[in-house]
Structures are given as C-alpha cells and as structure tokens.
Write an enzyme that holds these catalytic residues in place. Structure first.
Site, PDB file in Angstrom:
ATOM      1  N   ASP A 287       0.834  -1.206   0.000  1.00  0.00           N
ATOM      2  CA  ASP A 287       0.000   0.000   0.000  1.00  0.00           C
ATOM      3  C   ASP A 287       0.867   1.254   0.000  1.00  0.00           C
ATOM      4  O   ASP A 287       0.948   1.978   0.992  1.00  0.00           O
ATOM      5  CB  ASP A 287      -0.939  -0.019   1.222  1.00  0.00           C
ATOM      6  CG  ASP A 287      -1.952  -1.159   1.140  1.00  0.00           C
ATOM      7  OD1 ASP A 287      -2.248  -1.616   0.020  1.00  0.00           O
ATOM      8  OD2 ASP A 287      -2.439  -1.606   2.193  1.00  0.00           O
TER       9      ASP A 287
ATOM     10  N   LYS B 240       0.079  -8.028  -3.491  1.00  0.00           N
ATOM     11  CA  LYS B 240      -1.264  -7.444  -3.539  1.00  0.00           C
ATOM     12  C   LYS B 240      -1.137  -5.931  -3.722  1.00  0.00           C
ATOM     13  O   LYS B 240      -0.354  -5.284  -3.031  1.00  0.00           O
ATOM     14  CB  LYS B 240      -2.031  -7.752  -2.252  1.00  0.00           C
ATOM     15  CG  LYS B 240      -3.508  -7.348  -2.344  1.00  0.00           C
ATOM     16  CD  LYS B 240      -4.269  -7.706  -1.081  1.00  0.00           C
ATOM     17  CE  LYS B 240      -4.169  -6.650  -0.007  1.00  0.00           C
ATOM     18  NZ  LYS B 240      -4.815  -5.369  -0.324  1.00  0.00           N
ATOM     19  N   THR B 241      -1.893  -5.423  -4.681  1.00  0.00           N
ATOM     20  CA  THR B 241      -1.825  -3.989  -4.992  1.00  0.00           C
ATOM     21  C   THR B 241      -3.192  -3.324  -4.842  1.00  0.00           C
ATOM     22  O   THR B 241      -4.236  -3.997  -4.845  1.00  0.00           O
ATOM     23  CB  THR B 241      -1.353  -3.785  -6.446  1.00  0.00           C
ATOM     24  OG1 THR B 241      -2.217  -4.534  -7.322  1.00  0.00           O
ATOM     25  CG2 THR B 241       0.079  -4.245  -6.635  1.00  0.00           C
ATOM     26  N   HIS B 242      -3.132  -1.981  -4.708  1.00  0.00           N
ATOM     27  CA  HIS B 242      -4.296  -1.115  -4.892  1.00  0.00           C
ATOM     28  C   HIS B 242      -3.854  -0.096  -5.932  1.00  0.00           C
ATOM     29  O   HIS B 242      -3.359   0.978  -5.588  1.00  0.00           O
ATOM     30  CB  HIS B 242      -4.660  -0.388  -3.591  1.00  0.00           C
ATOM     31  CG  HIS B 242      -5.376  -1.215  -2.572  1.00  0.00           C
ATOM     32  ND1 HIS B 242      -6.613  -1.794  -2.818  1.00  0.00           N
ATOM     33  CD2 HIS B 242      -5.066  -1.555  -1.297  1.00  0.00           C
ATOM     34  CE1 HIS B 242      -7.017  -2.437  -1.730  1.00  0.00           C
ATOM     35  NE2 HIS B 242      -6.091  -2.327  -0.797  1.00  0.00           N
TER      36      HIS B 242
ATOM     37  N   LYS C 258     -11.816  -5.250  -5.115  1.00  0.00           N
ATOM     38  CA  LYS C 258     -13.126  -5.369  -4.473  1.00  0.00           C
ATOM     39  C   LYS C 258     -14.259  -4.934  -5.410  1.00  0.00           C
ATOM     40  O   LYS C 258     -15.063  -4.070  -5.087  1.00  0.00           O
ATOM     41  CB  LYS C 258     -13.176  -4.586  -3.155  1.00  0.00           C
ATOM     42  CG  LYS C 258     -12.155  -5.087  -2.141  1.00  0.00           C
ATOM     43  CD  LYS C 258     -12.257  -4.349  -0.810  1.00  0.00           C
ATOM     44  CE  LYS C 258     -11.265  -4.843   0.216  1.00  0.00           C
ATOM     45  NZ  LYS C 258      -9.878  -4.405  -0.030  1.00  0.00           N
ATOM     46  N   PHE C 259     -14.324  -5.580  -6.563  1.00  0.00           N
ATOM     47  CA  PHE C 259     -15.417  -5.342  -7.507  1.00  0.00           C
ATOM     48  C   PHE C 259     -16.736  -5.607  -6.793  1.00  0.00           C
ATOM     49  O   PHE C 259     -16.820  -6.507  -5.940  1.00  0.00           O
ATOM     50  CB  PHE C 259     -15.307  -6.287  -8.707  1.00  0.00           C
ATOM     51  CG  PHE C 259     -14.190  -5.964  -9.659  1.00  0.00           C
ATOM     52  CD1 PHE C 259     -14.322  -4.931 -10.577  1.00  0.00           C
ATOM     53  CD2 PHE C 259     -13.010  -6.683  -9.636  1.00  0.00           C
ATOM     54  CE1 PHE C 259     -13.298  -4.627 -11.461  1.00  0.00           C
ATOM     55  CE2 PHE C 259     -11.969  -6.391 -10.519  1.00  0.00           C
ATOM     56  CZ  PHE C 259     -12.118  -5.355 -11.431  1.00  0.00           C
TER      57      PHE C 259
ATOM     58  N   GLY D  38     -22.562  -7.765 -13.202  1.00  0.00           N
ATOM     59  CA  GLY D  38     -21.582  -8.509 -13.994  1.00  0.00           C
ATOM     60  C   GLY D  38     -21.049  -7.736 -15.195  1.00  0.00           C
ATOM     61  O   GLY D  38     -19.833  -7.649 -15.408  1.00  0.00           O
TER      62      GLY D  38
ATOM     63  N   TYR E 213      -6.225  -6.912  14.241  1.00  0.00           N
ATOM     64  CA  TYR E 213      -5.084  -7.761  13.920  1.00  0.00           C
ATOM     65  C   TYR E 213      -5.046  -9.032  14.754  1.00  0.00           C
ATOM     66  O   TYR E 213      -5.410  -9.037  15.928  1.00  0.00           O
ATOM     67  CB  TYR E 213      -3.770  -7.011  14.163  1.00  0.00           C
ATOM     68  CG  TYR E 213      -3.455  -5.959  13.119  1.00  0.00           C
ATOM     69  CD1 TYR E 213      -3.387  -6.287  11.771  1.00  0.00           C
ATOM     70  CD2 TYR E 213      -3.208  -4.638  13.494  1.00  0.00           C
ATOM     71  CE1 TYR E 213      -3.089  -5.325  10.813  1.00  0.00           C
ATOM     72  CE2 TYR E 213      -2.907  -3.666  12.543  1.00  0.00           C
ATOM     73  CZ  TYR E 213      -2.846  -4.016  11.210  1.00  0.00           C
ATOM     74  OH  TYR E 213      -2.556  -3.073  10.270  1.00  0.00           O
TER      75      TYR E 213
HETATM   76  P1  5BU Z   1      -2.431  -3.734   6.883  1.00  0.00           P
HETATM   77  O1  5BU Z   1      -1.534  -2.559   6.748  1.00  0.00           O
HETATM   78  O2  5BU Z   1      -1.683  -5.038   7.081  1.00  0.00           O
HETATM   79  O3  5BU Z   1      -3.533  -3.537   7.893  1.00  0.00           O
HETATM   80  O4  5BU Z   1      -3.124  -3.826   5.429  1.00  0.00           O
HETATM   81  C1  5BU Z   1      -4.128  -4.748   5.123  1.00  0.00           C
HETATM   82  C2  5BU Z   1      -4.388  -4.819   3.626  1.00  0.00           C
HETATM   83  O5  5BU Z   1      -5.388  -5.817   3.403  1.00  0.00           O
HETATM   84  C3  5BU Z   1      -4.917  -3.547   2.995  1.00  0.00           C
HETATM   85  O6  5BU Z   1      -4.356  -3.446   1.700  1.00  0.00           O
HETATM   86  C4  5BU Z   1      -6.419  -3.745   2.886  1.00  0.00           C
HETATM   87  O7  5BU Z   1      -6.978  -3.171   1.728  1.00  0.00           O
HETATM   88  C5  5BU Z   1      -6.541  -5.257   2.793  1.00  0.00           C
HETATM   89  N1  5BU Z   1      -7.771  -5.796   3.434  1.00  0.00           N
HETATM   90  C6  5BU Z   1      -8.003  -5.738   4.800  1.00  0.00           C
HETATM   91  O8  5BU Z   1      -7.211  -5.174   5.550  1.00  0.00           O
HETATM   92  N2  5BU Z   1      -9.139  -6.300   5.311  1.00  0.00           N
HETATM   93  C7  5BU Z   1     -10.057  -6.918   4.549  1.00  0.00           C
HETATM   94  O9  5BU Z   1     -11.049  -7.422   5.069  1.00  0.00           O
HETATM   95  C8  5BU Z   1      -9.804  -6.969   3.150  1.00  0.00           C
HETATM   96  C9  5BU Z   1      -8.660  -6.417   2.628  1.00  0.00           C
HETATM   97 BR1  5BU Z   1     -10.996  -7.800   2.043  1.00  0.00          BR
END
Ligand code: 5BU
Length: 264
Positions: A38, A60-62, A93-94, A98, A220
């Site tokens: 991120d 994993k990207t955004h 997260k689409f 459809g 967490y």
């Molecule tokens: P963190 O910095 O480890 O808290 O980041 C968590 C990543 O996982 C972050 O990119 C969220 O978009 C992604 N995520 C999440 O935290 N919880 C969820 O339920 C989902 C995705 Br789906």
C-alpha cells in the site's frame, strides 16, 4: 521439497491452476506471505518489491492509490513482480453488476491485462464472477477471483448467512480460487475453513506480529494463529512496509507462516 507433500489435501483437492502456482512459490521461498504493497508511488513499490521479493509469495496492490500512475510506470511494477516470481493480486473489491465489472476490468488501469487475481464482493449477485472472468477472456487471459467471505475491519456487515451464500457461489465456479477470511480472528478462520472444505484457498488480511488494534477499525491477529486455523496465506501491509527494516520484517512473517504450515 515437493509442494504436493507440504500442502497435502489442499494441493490435491484444489482445481485452480493459479492456486497451484501460489502453493509452489510458497514452498520454493518458504513463505505464506502476500505483501499488501500500500504505497503511493511506483518507485517506492518497485523498491519494496526488490527488497522483500525473496520472502513473499504474491504481491497485492491497490493500483488506484498510486499517485504517479501511468501505463509505463506500472509496467515497471509488474516487471519487478515477475522477476521475483510473484502473482499479481489487485485488491479491487469489484461489487457492481456482472456487465459493468467486466468493463471495469479494462478502463484506465486495464487490470485484466496484468492482474492474475482480483477480489470481489458477493453483494450484487453471483454473476459478478462470470463478469470478471469475461474481462480476462476479452484479453485471452485466465485469472482467479477471491470472494470476500469475511472482512478484518470492525463492524463490517458480512453476516454468517452472507458468508454462506458467498461460499456457495464460489463452490460452483471454476473462476473462484478462494475466499478472503478475517485473519484477526482464528475462530472465524477455522469456522470458515470448516464450511469451505479443502478445495479452495483462504487468504487472510488483518495480520500483524504485534497484534494491537490497527487504526481506523482494522483488527489484527498473529500470523501463526491464522495459518493454524486454516488460512493458506496471510496478507500483510503495514507490518512490512511501515517497518524500519522491511526485509527483516518480511522474513519474520515468512518464518512464522512457514513453520505454522508445517505443524498444521
Ligand atoms: P495492513 O496494513 O496489514 O492492515 O493492510 C491490510 C491490507 O489488506 C490492505 O491493503 C487492505 O486493503 C486489505 N484488506 C483488509 O485489511 N481487510 C479486509 O477485510 C480486506 C482487505 Br478484504
């Protein structure tokens, strides 16, 4: 070490080829870590991938959080991931119907052309899965979808019956690689695993070695607990990219998940 031996019934019961690719990468590098990269610039992304690439199994990207996005700059990110043998997982997260999801796989970011995996909500109906798959089909590629069966954030609206519907949609589709589960709660992960069975992946965000409350509603849990409860990969962001020593952090998450898998 053979992936089939390490993963056991997950390896033999899983049909999606990308799940096997992931499991092979995990065994080769001895890590079940998916890096949630991120970061807001492509240069930082490339730098982080080159640093921690040996200790992670997928990226994993955004893409829409990157400030300097251009097709050329993004190609550098994709190439860095490929050099480290990482599957590219766009956490898009689409959630639309459809047909629109199919179109959104293209557009500015052209996700269908570089992402191997995407996430989707089940909220709009089961056809979102075929819409996304049609997006990859448009560029003659095959990808895998993770449906959000649970979330890690507090107060989310994904109720037990929503989770059940999501699993039943995934179970009947070859495009669905697996589900996102709530890594902050081993109980929720094991209940999800019980319902899902052996044939699909469960990947879990909400994981940090210092399991305090995250900011803005994030929760967490410990990486080993998530894996022992039935998760196949932990999605870790801040635990790695916000660390003073991202390489040591990535290695610590890798070690925790790898030894948990071996005791499972
Ligand atoms: P963190 O910095 O480890 O808290 O980041 C968590 C990543 O996982 C972050 O990119 C969220 O978009 C992604 N995520 C999440 O935290 N919880 C969820 O339920 C989902 C995705 Br789906």
């Amino acid at each position: 070490m053979q992936a089939a031996d390490v993963w056991g019934s997950r390896w033999s019961s899983t049909a999606h080829p990308l799940s096997h690719r992931f499991m092979e990468a995990a065994v080769e590098k001895q890590t079940l870590v998916v890096l949630a990269a991120d970061l807001e610039t492509t240069a930082e992304l490339v730098q982080l991938i080159n640093q921690v690439g040996p200790h992670i199994a997928a990226l994993k990207t955004h893409v829409d959080m990157v400030e300097d996005y251009s097709k050329e700059a993004w190609r550098d990110v994709v190439e860095a991931a490929h050099r480290h043998g990482l599957l590219l997982f766009e956490d898009r997260k689409f959630a639309d119907i459809g047909r629109v999801s199919q179109t959104q796989m293209g557009g500015v970011y052209d996700i269908r052309s570089w992402a191997d995996i995407v996430t989707a909500h089940r909220v709009s109906g089961p056809d979102i899965v075929d819409g996304i798959a049609a997006g990859w089909d448009d560029v003659q590629r095959i990808g895998g979808i993770f449906l959000l069966a649970q979330m890690s954030s507090r107060g989310n609206l994904l109720t037990e019956s929503y989770t059940d519907e999501t699993i039943s949609t995934g179970a009947s589709s070859p495009h669905v690689m697996g589900y996102i589960g709530n890594g902050s709660s081993p109980d929720e992960v094991s209940s999800l695993r019980e319902k899902v069975g052996e044939g699909k992946m469960i990947w879990t965000p909400g994981v940090n070695l210092s399991a305090e409350e995250g900011i803005l509603g994030q929760r967490y849990g410990h990486p080993s607990d998530a894996i022992k409860a039935g998760s196949d990969a932990v999605i870790v962001g801040s635990g790695i990219h916000k660390s003073d020593d991202p390489v040591a952090a990535a290695k610590a998450y890798a070690d925790a998940t790898w030894s948990a898998l071996k005791t499972r």
